[in-house]
Each structure stands twice: as structure tokens, then as C-alpha cells.
Design a protein around this motif. Structure first.
Motif, PDB file in Angstrom:
ATOM      1  N   CYS A 109       0.806  -1.228   0.000  1.00  0.00           N
ATOM      2  CA  CYS A 109       0.000   0.000   0.000  1.00  0.00           C
ATOM      3  C   CYS A 109       0.837   1.276   0.000  1.00  0.00           C
ATOM      4  O   CYS A 109       0.297   2.363   0.237  1.00  0.00           O
ATOM      5  N   PHE A 166       1.925   3.205  -2.209  1.00  0.00           N
ATOM      6  CA  PHE A 166       1.528   4.245  -3.161  1.00  0.00           C
ATOM      7  C   PHE A 166       0.119   4.779  -2.891  1.00  0.00           C
ATOM      8  O   PHE A 166      -0.351   5.654  -3.613  1.00  0.00           O
ATOM      9  N   ARG A 167      -0.559   4.252  -1.854  1.00  0.00           N
ATOM     10  CA  ARG A 167      -1.979   4.539  -1.664  1.00  0.00           C
ATOM     11  C   ARG A 167      -2.271   5.612  -0.626  1.00  0.00           C
ATOM     12  O   ARG A 167      -3.423   5.969  -0.436  1.00  0.00           O
ATOM     13  N   ASP A 210      -2.083  -2.153  -3.688  1.00  0.00           N
ATOM     14  CA  ASP A 210      -1.774  -2.384  -5.094  1.00  0.00           C
ATOM     15  C   ASP A 210      -0.996  -3.685  -5.216  1.00  0.00           C
ATOM     16  O   ASP A 210      -0.566  -4.275  -4.224  1.00  0.00           O
ATOM     17  N   VAL A 255       2.634  -4.620  -6.509  1.00  0.00           N
ATOM     18  CA  VAL A 255       3.877  -3.923  -6.799  1.00  0.00           C
ATOM     19  C   VAL A 255       4.924  -4.927  -7.257  1.00  0.00           C
ATOM     20  O   VAL A 255       4.773  -6.150  -7.073  1.00  0.00           O
ATOM     21  N   SER A 306       7.978  -0.625  -7.949  1.00  0.00           N
ATOM     22  CA  SER A 306       7.066   0.083  -8.849  1.00  0.00           C
ATOM     23  C   SER A 306       5.658  -0.476  -8.698  1.00  0.00           C
ATOM     24  O   SER A 306       5.466  -1.642  -8.337  1.00  0.00           O
ATOM     25  N   ARG A 307       4.689   0.366  -8.970  1.00  0.00           N
ATOM     26  CA  ARG A 307       3.277  -0.024  -8.860  1.00  0.00           C
ATOM     27  C   ARG A 307       2.788  -0.548 -10.198  1.00  0.00           C
ATOM     28  O   ARG A 307       3.039   0.051 -11.250  1.00  0.00           O
ATOM     29  N   VAL A 317      -4.507   5.126  -8.803  1.00  0.00           N
ATOM     30  CA  VAL A 317      -4.028   5.065  -7.429  1.00  0.00           C
ATOM     31  C   VAL A 317      -5.073   5.557  -6.436  1.00  0.00           C
ATOM     32  O   VAL A 317      -5.024   5.218  -5.245  1.00  0.00           O
ATOM     33  N   SER A 368       3.063   3.489 -14.708  1.00  0.00           N
ATOM     34  CA  SER A 368       3.196   4.122 -13.389  1.00  0.00           C
ATOM     35  C   SER A 368       4.514   4.892 -13.289  1.00  0.00           C
ATOM     36  O   SER A 368       4.951   5.234 -12.187  1.00  0.00           O
TER      37      SER A 368
END
Length: 504
Positions: free
Chosen positions: A301, A303-304, A312, A314, A328-329, A335, A465
Motif C-alpha cells: 500500500c 503508493f496509496r 496495489d 507492486v 514500482s506499482r 491510485v 506508473s
């Protein structure tokens, strides 16, 4: 004591049950049911199958999975391990049960079994299904052994060969070196962790198609952890990603004679999925492309947002197993979406590599993360044809499913701790558990794949992304605990956790 009421043939011809799903534009797939629980022992929840793996060689595809999950109120594992095989590239399927593993089928010596994975040894022309036959049950103080079953055709299976018989093991995985130019061509490697013993992640090597195996060897720093998925590079280097309190890796460059110290790829930063579903063991999924680049995926999470509202999928990659890319996502959706993604499986087309590598990820998800007791479970996928530079948008493959349609393990409602993706002659398919509405008290969960390969449509929009950064200060929304066993009974001692790198 033999607990099955009826004897069943080792090989049963599957009747394909096809379901057309209502999908977004350009995303209609036909589900194919490739197996069914046919056992009748009294201590399982029947018509349930969970936790699959998939592998292909030529036109043959072999899947393997738990059959008849044991209720969490009495123990762990399942009545036996099943297999489903296609010898025509996924057009038709034959399925059955591994013989001689448990006392529920063909007089095996064990009560239950778990954690199947499948590999192929091209040099010795043998299919291998690795399993964890369970020596002890509910509060016995024992857990599993490590075994492998062999087959020349993916359909007729021999009795299991025991690799380790300490009764202390968990979460095994097998892979083979199938590159003819490798100095270790024909070696097969099995990983497990000695959950109820030393805690070490151990590696065993076979040079004869799985007939005999070395004693388990730890990494140079005696790494502890869970859920390793070894992969073999074309030069013979074996790379072993696992959960050691983060995504951690060690490797061997001498054909399994010795194993390196461990490096940390990334920390785990996760959202606790709603509804009581079993997803809390954070096992990474791994694959390798034709040039030996390793891809590792997990749910995360970072990136969230700082509150960690959803996960996500990743990824981190490496060409040598020592140096890893920043996390990376996978841009499955925006997002800021409400979607929660978990339990990813990844596959790479071995005929492709680098900037043109073809990758496919299959995963479970909730369309709305904050679903409490009304969670809607679905299966989706994304694919990339440029080594993960861009991806298709997420597409639904199956669902919605209610969590009450799933068996309850000792760690929650269960579909899997991992799922499988494989490429057959350039065509990707996934294997995953799908549950439908029960018939009275009898559940209705089985293994499925798709009739059509999981390919991008022509001119389909792609997403990147690139430029996304983890949210500063992002941290898990629950207390992170790490275990040597996937039942959550044996914590990794803090002194043996691999020091995490700075957030990447």
C-alpha cells in the motif's frame, strides 16, 4: 486409519464447465472448470479446492492444488493434493489425485497435505509436484515433511519421494534448471523452511529427475522466513525470493552446493484486507524471462496514502539476484481507486525477454476495499508486452464471490496463499479458485482457467506508473507480524529478521 469411503480412479476425465462472464469492452473470457473435489473423508469441508500452481512445457500444462480443505477448527492443510493436466495447450483437461500421499486416496501414510507446486525437468523428462504432507495435526507439536511426486506425462503419477522427514517443515517449492547450456542443466531445487525446528530456509538439490535429493542446506547467514519461490537463470544461478520480514533473496552460483547471504529487496507496507480473508502471510510471487531477468510481485500500500486504505500489486526486478530495482506499482487501476488487490501470481513468456518481455499477473481483488462483512471477491488480470513498462487496465475474470462461499481455514476464509500463471507457446493462462453459491451446506469451489489466453486486445490502451513515488510516511495500517509457518503460530524472532532497506 483410512478415512475415505470410496476408492477413486487415479485419472478422471474432466467435464469442462464453461461460464461466459459479463466483462468490460474487449475483455470477455470463458471460464473453464478443470477439476473437482471427489473425496469423501469425514474431516474435510468438501467441494473445495484452494491454492494452485501452474507450469507448462511444450503443449503440456500441469496444475496442482489442495483438494478438500480441512476446517480451521481442527487443523490445517487438505485431504489430499490434486492435479489437472492438458496435453493439447489448454483445449481439454484430465484431472485426478496424487496417489499414495494421504490415507484419503491410495493408502498414503499421511493424514493431510498442503502447499503444492509443479515443475518440469526437461533433461530427465519428468514432471514434479512438490507437496507438504502433514505429519501432525491440530496442536500435535508437529507439522509437515517435504515430498515430490514424479510423472513422465503429467497424468500418471508415482508414489511420493520424501525429501525431508523431520516433521518440522512448511511452505515448500520446487523448480528445475531447463537451459541446456547451463553448467547445471537437469538440476532441480526444492525450498522449504524448518518452521518448527531451526527456522532456516533450506534448499535441497536433485541431479536425477527427483529420484534422490540432498540434505537441506541453509543460506550462508541462516536466513529465516516463509514462502520462497526459487527461479533458475539461464547461466545456472538460482535466485530464491521469500518473506523474511520483508521481501528477501539469497542465491546459489554453484548448482546448489552452497547458498549466499541474504539481501533485502524491500520492506512490506500493507493494508489488512477486510472480511477475514486469508491474505496476511505476504508471500511474494516470482517469475523469470528468457534472458534471466527475475520479476517479484506482492501486495503493498505504499503508493496509496499514509493511511494505507488498500493494496496495489507492486514489483521489483533484478538481472543478477543481488541488485534490485526500486519498487514500482502495477497500474491496474488509478491510485485513487477504491480497489484492493492481493494474492498475485505472475508468469513470463520464456521466449521473450528484457524490453519486449511478455508478462501476465493474475490476482484477487475487492472492488471496494472498505467492505467489512459484505466483501465482494473477484479475480482479475493485467498483461504487458514490453517488460512491464506499460500494462493493460485490470480486467475481471471471475466473480463476484461471497466470502461465506469459501472454506474457513485456521487463518480465515481461503482461496489461496498463492496462485499460478504460465505461458504455453506464447499464450498466458492463469489457474485460480472460483467459488459459486453453495447447495445447502455443501460448498462449490473448484479450480478454473480460461479457454482464451490472457492476451491484450489489438490497439488496447496501455498504462504506466512511471514517475509515481511511494507516499512519504506510508506505513501498514495494522501491526506487521512475520511467521515461520503459514498458520501464524511460530513468529520469526526479531533478532533473525533481515534488516530492511530504506523504503524504495
Amino acid at each position: 486409519m483410512n478415512r475415505h469411503a470410496l476408492a477413486f480412479s487415479t485419472v478422471m476425465l474432466a467435464t469442462a464447465i464453461c461460464v461466459v462472464l459479463v466483462m468490460p469492452a474487449h475483455a470477455q473470457f470463458t471460464l473453464v472448470k478443470i477439476s473437482s473435489d471427489t473425496l469423501h473423508n469425514s474431516d474435510s469441508v468438501h467441494k473445495t479446492e484452494v491454492e494452485p500452481d501452474f507450469f507448462s512445457w511444450g503443449n503440456t500444462i500441469v496444475g496442482t492444488f489442495h483438494v478438500a480443505r480441512v476446517p480451521g477448527s481442527i487443523g490445517w492443510g487438505s485431504a489430499d493434493v490434486g492435479w489437472s493436466t492438458s496435453t493439447d495447450g489448454g483445449k481439454t483437461w484430465t484431472y485426478g489425485i496424487l496417489p499414495g500421499l494421504t490415507d484419503n486416496y491410495k493408502n498414503g501414510p499421511y493424514g493431510w497435505a498442503a502447499d503444492p507446486s509443479v515443475a518440469y525437468d526437461a533433461k530427465h523428462k519428468q514432471w514434479l509436484i512438490s507437496t507438504l504432507p502433514l505429519a501432525g495435526q491440530s496442536n500435535s507439536g508437529l507439522i509437515g515433511d517435504v515430498a515430490v511426486s514424479r510423472s513422465a506425462d503429467g497424468i500418471h503419477w508415482g508414489k511420493p519421494i520424501i525429501i525431508d522427514k523431520t516433521h518440522e517443515d512448511d511452505k515448500n517449492w520446487t523448480t528445475c534448471d531447463n537451459t541446456p547450456t547451463s553448467p547445471y542443466y537437469g538440476n532441480c531445487y526444492t525450498e522449504w523452511d524448518q518452521a518448527y525446528g531451526s527456522g532456516d530456509v533450506l534448499m535441497s538439490t536433485s541431479h536425477d529427475g527427483g529420484l534422490t535429493w540432498s540434505a537441506g542446506i541453509p543460506s550462508a547467514d541462516h536466513a529465516t522466513g516463509l514462502g520462497g519461490e526459487p527461479v533458475v537463470q539461464p547461466n545456472g544461478t538460482v535466485v530464491v525470493p521469500f518473506n523474511g520480514g520483508g521481501v528477501d533473496v539469497f542465491r546459489s552460483t554453484d548448482g546448489g552446493k552452497s547458498w549466499s547471504t541474504t539481501v533485502n529487496v524491500a520492506s512490506f507496507i500493507t493494508h489488512q484486507d477486510d472480511g477475514g480473508i486469508r491474505t496476511g502471510f505476504d508471500l511474494p510471487g516470482a517469475t523469470i524471462d528468457g534472458a534471466g531477468k527475475v520479476y517479484v510481485v506482492w501486495s503493498d500500500c505504499r503508493f496509496r496514502g499514509s493511511s494505507c486504505p488498500s493494496n496495489d500489486i507492486v514489483m521489483s526486478t533484478s538481472t543478477d539476484g543481488k541488485t534490485w530495482s526500486p519498487v514500482s506499482r502495477i497500474p491496474i487501476d488509478h491510485v485513487n481507486s477504491t480497489v484492493d488487490h492481493f494474492l498475485p501470481g505472475i508468469g513470463a513468456d520464456p521466449a521473450t525477454s528484457g524490453a519486449t518481455a511478455h508478462l501476465t499477473i493474475v490476482y484477487y481483488y475487492y472492488p471496494v476495499s472498505a467492505c467489512n462483512n459484505s466483501c465482494q471477491l473477484e479475480v482479475g488480470f493485467v498483461t504487458s508486452e514490453n517488460g512491464g513498462k506499460t500494462w493493460t487496465a485490470g480486467k475481471q475474470l471471475a466473480g463476484p464471490m461471497k466470502l461465506t462461499w469459501l472454506p474457513v481455514s485456521d487463518a480465515g476464509y481461503m482461496v489461496a496463499d498463492y496462485i499460478g500463471v504460465t505461458y504455453t507457446q506464447g499464450k498466458p493462462r492463469g489457474i485460480f479458485a472460483v467459488a459459486k453459491a453453495p447447495s445447502g451446506a455443501v460448498l462449490n469451489e473448484a479450480m478454473y482457467t480460461t479457454k482464451e489466453p490472457l492476451l491484450a486486445s489489438s490497439n488496447e490502451q496501455q498504462f504506466s506508473s512511471k514517475g509515481e513515488k511511494p507516499v512519504p510516511g506510508a506505513k501498514s495500517d495494522h501491526e506487521m507480524k512475520f511467521y515461520l509457518d503459514d498458520e501464524g503460530r511460530t513468529p520469526i524472532p526479531p533478532s533473525r529478521l533481515i534488516p530492511p532497506q530504506k523504503q524504495k
